[in-house]
Motif scaffolding. Structure first.
Motif, PDB file in Angstrom:
ATOM      1  N   ALA A  72     -52.938  51.058 -51.840  1.00  0.00           N
ATOM      2  CA  ALA A  72     -52.418  50.755 -50.241  1.00  0.00           C
ATOM      3  C   ALA A  72     -53.706  50.149 -49.409  1.00  0.00           C
ATOM      4  O   ALA A  72     -53.817  49.310 -48.662  1.00  0.00           O
ATOM      5  CB  ALA A  72     -52.024  51.968 -49.564  1.00  0.00           C
ATOM      6  N   VAL A  73     -54.784  50.562 -50.044  1.00  0.00           N
ATOM      7  CA  VAL A  73     -56.306  50.071 -49.348  1.00  0.00           C
ATOM      8  C   VAL A  73     -56.367  48.747 -49.698  1.00  0.00           C
ATOM      9  O   VAL A  73     -56.708  48.021 -48.829  1.00  0.00           O
ATOM     10  CB  VAL A  73     -57.267  51.032 -49.915  1.00  0.00           C
ATOM     11  CG1 VAL A  73     -58.744  50.673 -49.360  1.00  0.00           C
ATOM     12  CG2 VAL A  73     -57.191  52.536 -49.530  1.00  0.00           C
ATOM     13  N   LEU A  74     -56.017  48.246 -50.994  1.00  0.00           N
ATOM     14  CA  LEU A  74     -56.243  47.098 -51.096  1.00  0.00           C
ATOM     15  C   LEU A  74     -55.186  46.040 -50.683  1.00  0.00           C
ATOM     16  O   LEU A  74     -55.709  44.899 -49.917  1.00  0.00           O
ATOM     17  CB  LEU A  74     -56.004  46.814 -52.773  1.00  0.00           C
ATOM     18  CG  LEU A  74     -57.339  47.228 -53.634  1.00  0.00           C
ATOM     19  CD1 LEU A  74     -56.894  46.927 -55.268  1.00  0.00           C
ATOM     20  CD2 LEU A  74     -58.481  46.536 -53.369  1.00  0.00           C
ATOM     21  N   ALA A  75     -54.064  46.461 -50.471  1.00  0.00           N
ATOM     22  CA  ALA A  75     -52.989  45.757 -49.656  1.00  0.00           C
ATOM     23  C   ALA A  75     -53.358  45.516 -48.353  1.00  0.00           C
ATOM     24  O   ALA A  75     -53.203  44.448 -47.655  1.00  0.00           O
ATOM     25  CB  ALA A  75     -51.505  46.591 -49.762  1.00  0.00           C
ATOM     26  N   LEU A  76     -54.031  46.550 -47.657  1.00  0.00           N
ATOM     27  CA  LEU A  76     -54.316  46.760 -46.275  1.00  0.00           C
ATOM     28  C   LEU A  76     -55.473  45.582 -46.092  1.00  0.00           C
ATOM     29  O   LEU A  76     -55.509  44.881 -44.993  1.00  0.00           O
ATOM     30  CB  LEU A  76     -54.785  48.004 -45.767  1.00  0.00           C
ATOM     31  CG  LEU A  76     -55.134  48.075 -44.240  1.00  0.00           C
ATOM     32  CD1 LEU A  76     -53.857  48.149 -43.511  1.00  0.00           C
ATOM     33  CD2 LEU A  76     -55.943  49.215 -44.085  1.00  0.00           C
ATOM     34  N   SER A  77     -56.269  45.496 -47.120  1.00  0.00           N
ATOM     35  CA  SER A  77     -57.502  44.546 -46.876  1.00  0.00           C
ATOM     36  C   SER A  77     -57.114  43.453 -47.067  1.00  0.00           C
ATOM     37  O   SER A  77     -57.403  42.454 -46.166  1.00  0.00           O
ATOM     38  CB  SER A  77     -58.383  44.901 -48.217  1.00  0.00           C
ATOM     39  OG  SER A  77     -59.389  44.173 -48.135  1.00  0.00           O
ATOM     40  N   ARG A  78     -56.084  43.096 -47.942  1.00  0.00           N
ATOM     41  CA  ARG A  78     -55.471  41.446 -48.123  1.00  0.00           C
ATOM     42  C   ARG A  78     -55.106  41.321 -46.580  1.00  0.00           C
ATOM     43  O   ARG A  78     -55.157  40.050 -46.121  1.00  0.00           O
ATOM     44  CB  ARG A  78     -54.522  41.324 -49.193  1.00  0.00           C
ATOM     45  CG  ARG A  78     -55.217  41.320 -50.429  1.00  0.00           C
ATOM     46  CD  ARG A  78     -53.813  40.553 -51.464  1.00  0.00           C
ATOM     47  NE  ARG A  78     -52.974  41.283 -51.638  1.00  0.00           N
ATOM     48  CZ  ARG A  78     -52.913  42.398 -52.494  1.00  0.00           C
ATOM     49  NH1 ARG A  78     -53.711  42.925 -52.884  1.00  0.00           N
ATOM     50  NH2 ARG A  78     -51.637  43.170 -52.426  1.00  0.00           N
ATOM     51  N   ARG A  79     -53.947  42.110 -46.230  1.00  0.00           N
ATOM     52  CA  ARG A  79     -53.483  41.680 -44.979  1.00  0.00           C
ATOM     53  C   ARG A  79     -54.392  41.555 -43.798  1.00  0.00           C
ATOM     54  O   ARG A  79     -54.096  40.571 -42.892  1.00  0.00           O
ATOM     55  CB  ARG A  79     -52.503  42.926 -44.580  1.00  0.00           C
ATOM     56  CG  ARG A  79     -51.114  42.912 -45.283  1.00  0.00           C
ATOM     57  CD  ARG A  79     -50.251  43.830 -43.979  1.00  0.00           C
ATOM     58  NE  ARG A  79     -49.110  43.809 -45.018  1.00  0.00           N
ATOM     59  CZ  ARG A  79     -48.194  45.008 -44.514  1.00  0.00           C
ATOM     60  NH1 ARG A  79     -48.251  45.382 -43.421  1.00  0.00           N
ATOM     61  NH2 ARG A  79     -47.077  45.061 -45.279  1.00  0.00           N
ATOM     62  N   ALA A  80     -55.373  42.325 -43.827  1.00  0.00           N
ATOM     63  CA  ALA A  80     -56.380  42.375 -42.677  1.00  0.00           C
ATOM     64  C   ALA A  80     -57.032  40.728 -42.731  1.00  0.00           C
ATOM     65  O   ALA A  80     -57.326  40.146 -41.712  1.00  0.00           O
ATOM     66  CB  ALA A  80     -57.221  43.342 -42.647  1.00  0.00           C
ATOM     67  N   GLN A  81     -57.513  40.483 -43.927  1.00  0.00           N
ATOM     68  CA  GLN A  81     -58.189  39.324 -43.960  1.00  0.00           C
ATOM     69  C   GLN A  81     -57.322  37.888 -43.733  1.00  0.00           C
ATOM     70  O   GLN A  81     -57.909  37.059 -43.124  1.00  0.00           O
ATOM     71  CB  GLN A  81     -58.720  39.073 -45.383  1.00  0.00           C
ATOM     72  CG  GLN A  81     -59.636  40.093 -45.519  1.00  0.00           C
ATOM     73  CD  GLN A  81     -60.569  40.093 -47.005  1.00  0.00           C
ATOM     74  OE1 GLN A  81     -61.378  39.037 -46.951  1.00  0.00           O
ATOM     75  NE2 GLN A  81     -60.828  40.963 -47.423  1.00  0.00           N
ATOM     76  N   HIS A  82     -55.949  37.979 -43.995  1.00  0.00           N
ATOM     77  CA  HIS A  82     -54.988  37.042 -43.689  1.00  0.00           C
ATOM     78  C   HIS A  82     -54.470  36.972 -42.030  1.00  0.00           C
ATOM     79  O   HIS A  82     -54.706  36.396 -41.379  1.00  0.00           O
ATOM     80  CB  HIS A  82     -54.015  36.958 -44.547  1.00  0.00           C
ATOM     81  CG  HIS A  82     -54.391  36.070 -45.900  1.00  0.00           C
ATOM     82  ND1 HIS A  82     -54.298  34.940 -46.054  1.00  0.00           N
ATOM     83  CD2 HIS A  82     -54.699  36.796 -47.089  1.00  0.00           C
ATOM     84  CE1 HIS A  82     -54.914  34.538 -47.271  1.00  0.00           C
ATOM     85  NE2 HIS A  82     -55.079  35.712 -47.831  1.00  0.00           N
ATOM     86  N   GLN A  83     -54.167  38.236 -41.793  1.00  0.00           N
ATOM     87  CA  GLN A  83     -53.425  38.613 -40.477  1.00  0.00           C
ATOM     88  C   GLN A  83     -54.706  38.394 -39.181  1.00  0.00           C
ATOM     89  O   GLN A  83     -54.195  37.820 -38.404  1.00  0.00           O
ATOM     90  CB  GLN A  83     -52.809  39.568 -40.344  1.00  0.00           C
ATOM     91  CG  GLN A  83     -51.443  39.264 -41.021  1.00  0.00           C
ATOM     92  CD  GLN A  83     -50.509  40.803 -40.986  1.00  0.00           C
ATOM     93  OE1 GLN A  83     -50.607  41.276 -39.982  1.00  0.00           O
ATOM     94  NE2 GLN A  83     -49.603  40.810 -41.999  1.00  0.00           N
ATOM     95  N   LEU A  84     -55.685  38.939 -39.571  1.00  0.00           N
ATOM     96  CA  LEU A  84     -56.920  38.983 -38.532  1.00  0.00           C
ATOM     97  C   LEU A  84     -57.736  37.668 -38.738  1.00  0.00           C
ATOM     98  O   LEU A  84     -58.442  37.516 -37.761  1.00  0.00           O
ATOM     99  CB  LEU A  84     -57.554  40.244 -38.446  1.00  0.00           C
ATOM    100  CG  LEU A  84     -56.372  41.463 -38.163  1.00  0.00           C
ATOM    101  CD1 LEU A  84     -57.208  42.697 -38.541  1.00  0.00           C
ATOM    102  CD2 LEU A  84     -56.063  41.559 -36.960  1.00  0.00           C
ATOM    103  N   GLY A  85     -57.823  37.453 -39.989  1.00  0.00           N
ATOM    104  CA  GLY A  85     -58.332  36.114 -40.002  1.00  0.00           C
ATOM    105  C   GLY A  85     -60.087  35.901 -39.158  1.00  0.00           C
ATOM    106  O   GLY A  85     -60.785  36.582 -39.745  1.00  0.00           O
TER     107      GLY A  85
END
Lengths: 523, 523
Positions: free
Chosen positions: B286-299
């Motif tokens: 879940a931490v890794l998924a959040l990290s990926r999402r943050a990098q793409h969505q918050l860019g």
């Protein structure tokens, strides 16, 4: 404000040849050949028939692969011997195109033993004659080592062979939602290995920074055939275990080793990109003021900030019959300077509102005379073609062109262009001094197009330009490197003590000087 | 969603001592001293009275400056001889604190002639014993060379002396609307010269990248006293004139030269900063998924992405009597992991809306259990104190602590922590294995706090941890460096061939090995 959202009326589909195409279509003019030609080193051997047989064994798997991997045909060799500008032409009797690292290692092991010189070559798009032989050096082309080896989805890291073409790698990253952190006009031909070996930068530097912070792994073959694995594949963003040897090879222009594989940390692609072309009056202080404002007001969404002067755009317009060049501000005669500005962000409406607010304010304050904002990707590409077409345009414009790639402090960024004009006392169309550059990082490209092949012109320019730049605290090579063109000019930007240390590293890694001789400080 | 905008109820003003204060307040425990102690090299001279007189001449302008510049008092020397963790304690009889480059040059010239070893020292906040002598090396402190020399407003480049303190320089840049591209827990004491010499990174790495791409100029004094000016003051972002010698010294941990001045390209400060603390269930995927999402969505607005495990936060809470620690998610017992996330952008409303949308979606999808969003700067600072207080907390927690600073591929980022727990079979409070790190760049800090001084623990951990990391494609030092602690461990992350080349550079620049001996691969 209405001009800002105008459609770009004269966007062209693609009327500018790629560098690759250009290389094939231009005839080689003797007037364009190098003026600087050092003596062939007598300590370097000449290729014998025995060498040819041995080298064929090193780089060919079998007879079938021989035709692609081992080139001795004079006509075929021409393209490998000739640089992109047709200015530097070597006389190598052999080009090898291995497909595997072990073949590169076997080749270099043999060549060092036999004291045979080798010139590594990527896409051969360099502008300082660094990737072609000066005399009869064996050309080691990486063009057949062009696979993407690995994609790491969590970190967005791509691992490729040296010969992978930049545009193809960027497209590959794009499929995964990422951007390769480098973009160049030569992207259709240049190769990642060459990009790294020359520390290429270009227009994404402003946003993604130097390759020095982005190359997370490397495989390199040294002059003696040793293969160094420098964190390749692990591709860690942070690794403080000893000296970072990757840095030795980044920007070494093939003089310390042959880069065979590279891992690069990419960045998530922005969901929304906006491109604008702005026309400014002829006052470089206005350009600087706009640059400062853009960096502060657009901040994290600012992706590119490029500069062109009126003379550069006029040259492009004349050459490409005006209408096709795609300058949507051609109707504004008062524009002395143009700025190409790009934003990249996650939310299109926000970025657009912010950009329009920035542009509106800049127009209200009189910083910007007029501007257009691309309405879609094809218009954006048309604006970029205008900027990226300049380098080719000057190369086609006259029988002699001189290209200087300079870094300068902001206050003297454009002074060097004005001073050059003054020195050459250009009148009308006779001589054209044009410039463009990466405004966001202090890199200006000064170009002189001469109407005739007059060698006195070169004498008037060199070393005067280099000395002027040195006096004003600049660098005589911002991004193109030294190669042949500026061999012996490193001292304008580096102290004698520093150059002595560079030479010491060169001696340490390549004691017999077989790698890319006559380049850099090896003049 | 309501929890996201909760006030942080237990924010503390400043209950965590700065490293500097801590250094003075902790008593030195012999149990904490280094376990690794190489023999003193017999080729290095011992200081004589004659040396003392000569060195005093090198570094003191006059008698008045002598007290500050030339320290031989045993009590005063203690702080310079002892590392921040009180684990590595040298026995140097002399610490010099010059104020000018020429004094450093004179000192090193003398020391090389006399074969006297020298340990450069910045803020002495390192975590691997790199900045204190192993035996009787002369300590060369840069703490009195601490001026800001120049600010270039157009490019946002700051030039400072090596001893300028990070926090002070960042504040200086802040006055000009810029941010220094580096932030560390030790910022109140650490110095820019040390930051560069150790290639420090920290929590802004995600946004601004490595110092390798940001250091635009440097002055360095070599072992023989040669002063190299490497683009200092010119501070050009791009300079491809020969090999980039600055890179040799970045991350060389004082073994190749003494960095005396540095120019660094800063970035425009974001107008709006938002800080959030998120609690996640105990599932690292879940931490890794959040990290990926943050990098793409918050860019482009994502500035920091830090990770802490429950055990680390619990240790902090216990030590600081719970309420003062400022964990606003303490009421959520199901949190197994915490993520500290920061955005920085130009338009507060936009960033906040984007962050809330990202967080709302992450909560709806069950990735995030609960979270808080700081409402003002003091709450943001409180969240950061929680994260930055961890390193000190573990150092205070037990009579023995072992700190490992690792880079790992995402899939094994947290496995190393779990495997360590399993190996040590920790039960209850007896042994604490806690971790945190820079999630965005694969850097995890693994810490083992032992209840008693049992040397067998170290034997159980080392080299097991290093070997595990090597097997899983990681680095045994992400950002702390090698120093004394990991001297001889470079081979876990670098090949023998690469280390041989590092040694060759060391011999080339420091043939008598006087600079920071017994460190790095010089074990």
């Amino acid at each position: 404000m209405h001009a800002l959202v105008n459609l770009i009326r004269r966007a062209t589909p693609s009327n500018i040849l790629s560098r690759h195409t250009l290389l094939r279509s231009l005839s080689i003019s003797s007037a364009q050949t190098a003026t600087w030609a050092p003596e062939r080193r007598t300590d370097l051997s000449r290729l014998t028939d025995g060498d040819l047989d041995a080298i064929r064994q090193c780089v060919c798997d079998d007879t079938a692969s021989s035709a692609a991997a081992f080139i001795t045909d004079a006509h075929e060799l021409q393209a490998f011997n000739t640089d992109w500008m047709h200015r530097y032409i070597g006389t190598s009797p052999l080009c090898v195109r291995p497909q595997r690292t072990e073949q590169v290692a076997a080749l270099l092991t043999y060549c060092q033993q036999r004291r045979l010189a080798v010139t590594p070559q990527g896409g051969n798009t360099g502008l300082v004659g660094g990737s072609v032989p000066v005399h009869d050096e064996i050309i080691l082309s990486t063009s057949r080592m062009n696979r993407v080896l690995h994609w790491e989805p969590q970190t967005g890291t791509v691992t490729v062979e040296a010969g992978a073409v930049l545009q193809a790698v960027d497209a590959y990253c794009g499929q995964h939602g990422y951007r390769f952190p480098l973009d160049l006009g030569a992207k259709g031909s240049c190769q990642i290995g060459g990009n790294v070996a020359t520390h290429a930068s270009g227009s994404r530097f402003l946003r993604y920074g130097s390759l020095r912070g982005r190359v997370t792994g490397m495989e390199v073959v040294l002059a003696d055939g040793t293969v160094l694995d420098l964190g390749l594949g692990r591709a860690l963003r942070k690794d403080n275990t000893g000296y970072d040897l990757k840095q030795w090879f980044i920007g070494s222009e093939g003089t310390l080793g042959v880069v065979t594989k590279v891992s690069v940390a990419c960045a998530p692609a922005p969901a929304a990109v906006h491109t604008a072309l702005l026309g400014l009056r002829r006052d470089f202080n206005a350009v600087l003021a706009l640059s400062r404002r853009a960096q502060h007001q657009l901040g994290e969404i600012l992706y590119a900030l490029e500069f062109m002067d009126r003379e550069a755009v006029t040259l492009l317009e004349r050459q490409q019959s005006g209408a096709s060049v795609g300058n949507p501000l051609a109707h504004q005669p008062d524009c002395g300077f143009y700025v190409l500005l790009e934003t990249g962000g996650g939310v299109a409406e926000h970025d657009r509102a912010r950009l329009e607010s920035f542009l509106g304010q800049a127009m209200d304050d009189g910083l910007v005379l007029d501007g257009v904002l691309a309405q879609d990707q094809s218009q954006s590409e048309a604006l970029w073609r205008m900027r990226e077409g300049l380098s080719e345009a000057v190369s086609r414009a006259g029988p002699m062109t001189f290209k200087y790639d300079l870094s300068l402090p902001p206050s003297t960024y454009y002074q060097v262009v004005e001073q050059t004009r003054q020195r050459l006392q250009t009148t009308g169309d006779a001589m054209q001094v044009v410039s463009w550059g990466h405004l966001g990082d202090g890199n200006v490209h000064l170009n002189v197009v001469a109407p005739t092949c007059d060698r006195r012109l070169q004498a008037a320019l060199e070393p005067w330009v280099y000395a002027w730049v040195a006096r004003h605290g600049g660098s005589v090579s911002a991004e193109h490197g030294i190669g042949q063109m500026k061999a012996g000019c490193v001292q304008y930007s580096q102290s004698a003590a520093a150059i002595e240390k560079m030479r010491a590293l060169k001696r340490m890694l390549d004691p017999y000087g077989i790698l890319n001789p006559y380049k850099l400080f090896d003049a």
